[in-house]
Each structure stands twice: as C-alpha cells, then as structure tokens.
Design an enzyme around this catalytic site. Structure first.
Site, short mmCIF file in Angstrom:
data_model
loop_
_atom_site.label_atom_id
_atom_site.label_comp_id
_atom_site.label_asym_id
_atom_site.label_seq_id
_atom_site.Cartn_x
_atom_site.Cartn_y
_atom_site.Cartn_z
N GLY A 41 0.83 -1.21 0.00
CA GLY A 41 0.00 0.00 0.00
C GLY A 41 0.86 1.26 0.00
O GLY A 41 2.07 1.19 0.24
N ASP A 61 1.29 -4.70 11.13
CA ASP A 61 1.19 -5.94 10.38
C ASP A 61 0.13 -6.84 11.01
O ASP A 61 0.14 -7.03 12.23
CB ASP A 61 2.57 -6.63 10.43
CG ASP A 61 2.70 -7.71 9.39
OD1 ASP A 61 1.81 -8.58 9.31
OD2 ASP A 61 3.69 -7.67 8.63
N LEU A 81 -9.21 -6.90 3.77
CA LEU A 81 -8.68 -6.82 2.40
C LEU A 81 -7.18 -7.13 2.34
O LEU A 81 -6.65 -7.42 1.27
CB LEU A 81 -8.90 -5.40 1.84
CG LEU A 81 -10.34 -4.88 1.77
CD1 LEU A 81 -10.34 -3.41 1.33
CD2 LEU A 81 -11.17 -5.70 0.80
N TYR A 152 -2.01 -18.88 -4.47
CA TYR A 152 -2.89 -17.74 -4.12
C TYR A 152 -4.34 -18.19 -4.04
O TYR A 152 -5.05 -17.93 -3.07
CB TYR A 152 -2.69 -16.65 -5.17
CG TYR A 152 -3.65 -15.49 -5.10
CD1 TYR A 152 -3.68 -14.65 -3.98
CD2 TYR A 152 -4.52 -15.21 -6.15
CE1 TYR A 152 -4.55 -13.56 -3.92
CE2 TYR A 152 -5.38 -14.13 -6.11
CZ TYR A 152 -5.40 -13.31 -4.99
OH TYR A 152 -6.26 -12.24 -4.94
N LYS A 156 -6.84 -18.34 -0.69
CA LYS A 156 -8.14 -17.66 -0.59
C LYS A 156 -9.27 -18.66 -0.36
O LYS A 156 -10.25 -18.37 0.32
CB LYS A 156 -8.39 -16.83 -1.85
CG LYS A 156 -7.49 -15.60 -1.95
CD LYS A 156 -7.89 -14.53 -0.94
CE LYS A 156 -7.10 -13.25 -1.11
NZ LYS A 156 -7.53 -12.19 -0.21
N HIS A 188 -2.03 -0.26 -8.52
CA HIS A 188 -0.56 -0.31 -8.54
C HIS A 188 -0.08 -0.05 -9.95
O HIS A 188 -0.74 -0.44 -10.92
CB HIS A 188 -0.08 -1.68 -8.08
CG HIS A 188 -0.24 -1.87 -6.61
ND1 HIS A 188 0.77 -1.67 -5.70
CD2 HIS A 188 -1.33 -2.17 -5.89
CE1 HIS A 188 0.31 -1.87 -4.49
NE2 HIS A 188 -0.97 -2.17 -4.56
#
Ligand SMILES: NC(=O)c1ccc[n+]([C@@H]2O[C@H](COP(=O)([O-])OP(=O)(O)OC[C@H]3O[C@@H](n4cnc5c(N)ncnc54)[C@H](O)[C@@H]3O)[C@@H](O)[C@H]2O)c1
Length: 335
Positions: A41, A61, A81, A152, A156, A188
């Site tokens: 971020g 964190d 998120l 990934y 999730k 990004h």
C-alpha cells in the site's frame, strides 16, 4: 441505504481497494480504523484522509498479534482486504502466510468482538472451471501445485472455508466476496495492479506492450467504483450475511482487445508495438497455467446486494488512463 452509521475496521486500507473503500465509507458518514503495513500500500492513497475526524490509520502488520491487542473493541464490521496476490515473481511464502495466518488472526478478532466479517476473495478460486459464467456454488478447479498462481487461489479458498467455519461454530456473520479484476485510480503501477496498469505504463513511456500467450485469454474488468459499491452493499446489508458473491462486470474481452482499446485511448493506435510472450518465457523456469476464460454470473449480487457494474470499460479505462498519466507525470516532475 444505511440506517445508522457504523464503526468499521478495514485491513489493507492503504492498498488499491482499501483506499477507494475508505473514501466511500467516510463519505457515507461511517467511522473507520484502517490497518496496513505498507508492504504494497501507499501513503499517497490515504494521505488526504489522515486528518479526517472519523478516520484513524494504524501502520502495523496483521501477522503480528500485538496489532490487535491495542485496538478498540466496538467495531460493527471488519472488512478484511489485506493480502498478497498471485506470487508471480516470488513472494510465495509471504502470500501463503499473510493470506492464511493473517486472515485467521482477523477472524479470531471478529470472534472476540462477535462482529460481522467481510472477506476479500478472488475470481481465481474458480481456477480452470470450464462452466461459464462462474456461479458462486460452482466448482473450484485448481491446477498443478507446481504452478505458483494456484498457491494464491488455495490460500483464498482456505480463507473462505475458515470464515464459513467461524460462522458455523461461533455464530459470527461472514460475507465472502470474489472480486473480478478491478482497476482504476490508486491501482498499482506494476503488474501487481493487473495488465491494464502495465499496458498504460508502456503507452505512457513508449515501451512495447507485453502480452502473455496469444492474448486470446479473456477477462471481465471492473471499474473500482463498481467493485466498491459491491463491498459497501455487502458490508451494510444483513441479507448478505452467510453468502458468497461474485463482484464484477460481465463485459468479456480478450487481453489483446484490452491492449487495443488502451492504444486508442492513448491516441496512438499504431505507434506502440504489442509483443506476444510465450508462457514458458515469463515464469523464470517455473510452471505456468493461465485461465483462458473468466466471466462472472452476477445475478446473485444484483438480487441480494442490489448492485450491478455501471461503468463501461471504455469509460473506466479512460478515467484510469488519465489518472495514471497524472501520477506518472507528477513523479517525473518530482525527480
Ligand atoms: N484488485 C483486484 O482486482 C482483486 C481481485 C481479486 C481479489 N482481490 C483481493 O482484494 C484484496 C485487496 O486487493 P487490492 O487490489 O487492493 O490489493 P493491494 O495490494 O493494493 O492491497 C492490499 C493491502 O494489504 C496490505 N498488506 C499486505 N500484507 C499485510 C500485512 N501482513 N499486514 C497489514 N497489511 C498488509 C498491503 O500493504 C496493501 O496495502 C486482496 O485481498 C486481494 O487478494 C483484489
């Protein structure tokens, strides 16, 4: 839509979706505490809200247990998120740790507070399911463990199962949101932001546009305003509790068409070359599998959340191009 203002904890608040959601939540009158360790971020994303009386930013964190011990305990909802995305160039261990242990820490916190939990999941969990469009109760078809991208998706999927188990065993309401490629301001500027981000960067800097494979793989890109409308409705509406939702647009286009659309928006359809890169050349010796078609069925989100993506790709990409151009030129001027 809302009856009362809520106190909401947002993890990953300085990221792309987090900062856009923050803007919406504050404009609707809610109180927000946001956590981010700034690994991906950016402070620029939330800078203008730092002095807002209904916003508190905590740079910490979520893997660190002490992050949660000092927090308030009167949140109505946690919107989780914070995560790492597809580990394309390394970061596989971080992805798995943050997306499992980090989520577990946040779910434990929700259990302690007995509050609602909204989880960011991904369209990647459908994997190579051939049944299109993807429906929420359809199959998740995950490929070979040697292909990093599935780490990934699996992280999730684990989150989804853990959240549903917390609801079952501890009675906290959870909502699972599967996002389909969101784009827009605050995305990004690298591949982490998605192909549109890389393509715009190439167009602004006169570089060849790299496309993986033959460019015939399809996606549905969702302008961030529409993604945020989905998160917002899921956060506020009790009808969402206990449900899984696809959050995305249904305008299916190939990656090659995306590049062509952006070339036109940039005003130089001919000048910038497109380079097709074979899959075996992009993954540094690691195995690669792509998802050839990805389209959501969004009828459930329309019916229960009352949201439907409104911004067309042309309009959304134009707005994104202008935003990326302005931040890129601001960086050049500052350097
Ligand atoms: N943007 C999309 O199109 C998309 C698609 C599918 C799923 N998602 C999911 O939505 C969520 C938000 O995505 P995004 O695009 O805004 O990503 P992002 O990388 O911009 O935001 C994630 C934020 O989490 C923070 N973070 C990471 N690890 C952390 C940690 N250990 N502690 C505290 N903060 C940490 C990062 O610094 C970053 O600001 C993620 O869970 C992502 O997997 C996004």
């Amino acid at each position: 839509m809302i009856a009362t203002n809520k106190k909401i904890l947002v993890t990953g608040v300085a990221g792309f979706l987090g900062s856009n959601l923050l803007s919406k939540l504050l404009s609707e009158g809610h109180e927000v505490v946001g956590i981010d360790n700034l690994s991906m971020g950016r402070m620029e994303n939330i800078h203008k809200f730092l002095t807002h009386e209904r916003f508190e930013f905590i740079e910490k964190d979520i893997l660190d247990h002490s992050t949660l011990t000092g927090l308030a305990t009167d949140f109505d909802v946690i919107v989780h998120l914070a995560a790492f995305k597809i580990p394309r160039y390394g970061n596989a261990v971080d992805t798995l740790k943050i997306n499992t242990k980090g989520s577990e820490n946040m779910l434990e916190f929700a259990r302690k507070l007995n509050c609602k939990f909204v989880l960011a999941s991904t369209s990647d969990v459908y994997g190579m399911n051939p049944d299109l469009p993807f429906v929420e109760d359809g199959n998740c078809v995950i490929g070979d463990s040697k292909v990093p991208r599935w780490g990934y998706a699996v992280s999730k999927l684990y989150d989804e199962h853990l959240a549903l188990a917390y609801m079952e065993d501890y009675g906290i309401p959870v909502v699972l949101l599967r996002f389909f490629g969101s784009y827009g301001p605050h995305q990004h500027l690298s591949w982490w932001g998605g192909p549109q981000s890389v393509f715009i960067d190439c167009l602004l800097n006169n570089k060849e546009i790299p496309i993986h494979g033959d460019g015939q793989q399809t996606r549905t890109f969702t302008f961030v305003e529409d993604t945020v409308a989905g998160i917002y409705a899921a956060t506020m509406k009790p009808e969402a509790n206990g449900e899984i939702f696809n959050i995305g647009a249904n305008e299916e286009i190939t990656i090659l068409e995306l590049a062509q659309m952006l070339r036109e928006i940039a005003g130089n359809p001919e000048d910038t070359d497109i380079k097709l890169i074979p899959y075996n050349e992009i993954s540094a010796g690691r195995k690669y599998q792509d998802v050839m078609r990805r389209v959501p069925d969004t009828t459930k989100a329309e019916r229960l959340l009352g949201v439907k993506a409104k911004v067309s790709m042309k309009e959304g990409l134009k707005r994104t191009f202008e935003w990326q151009k302005s931040v890129t030129s601001a960086k050049v001027e500052a350097s």
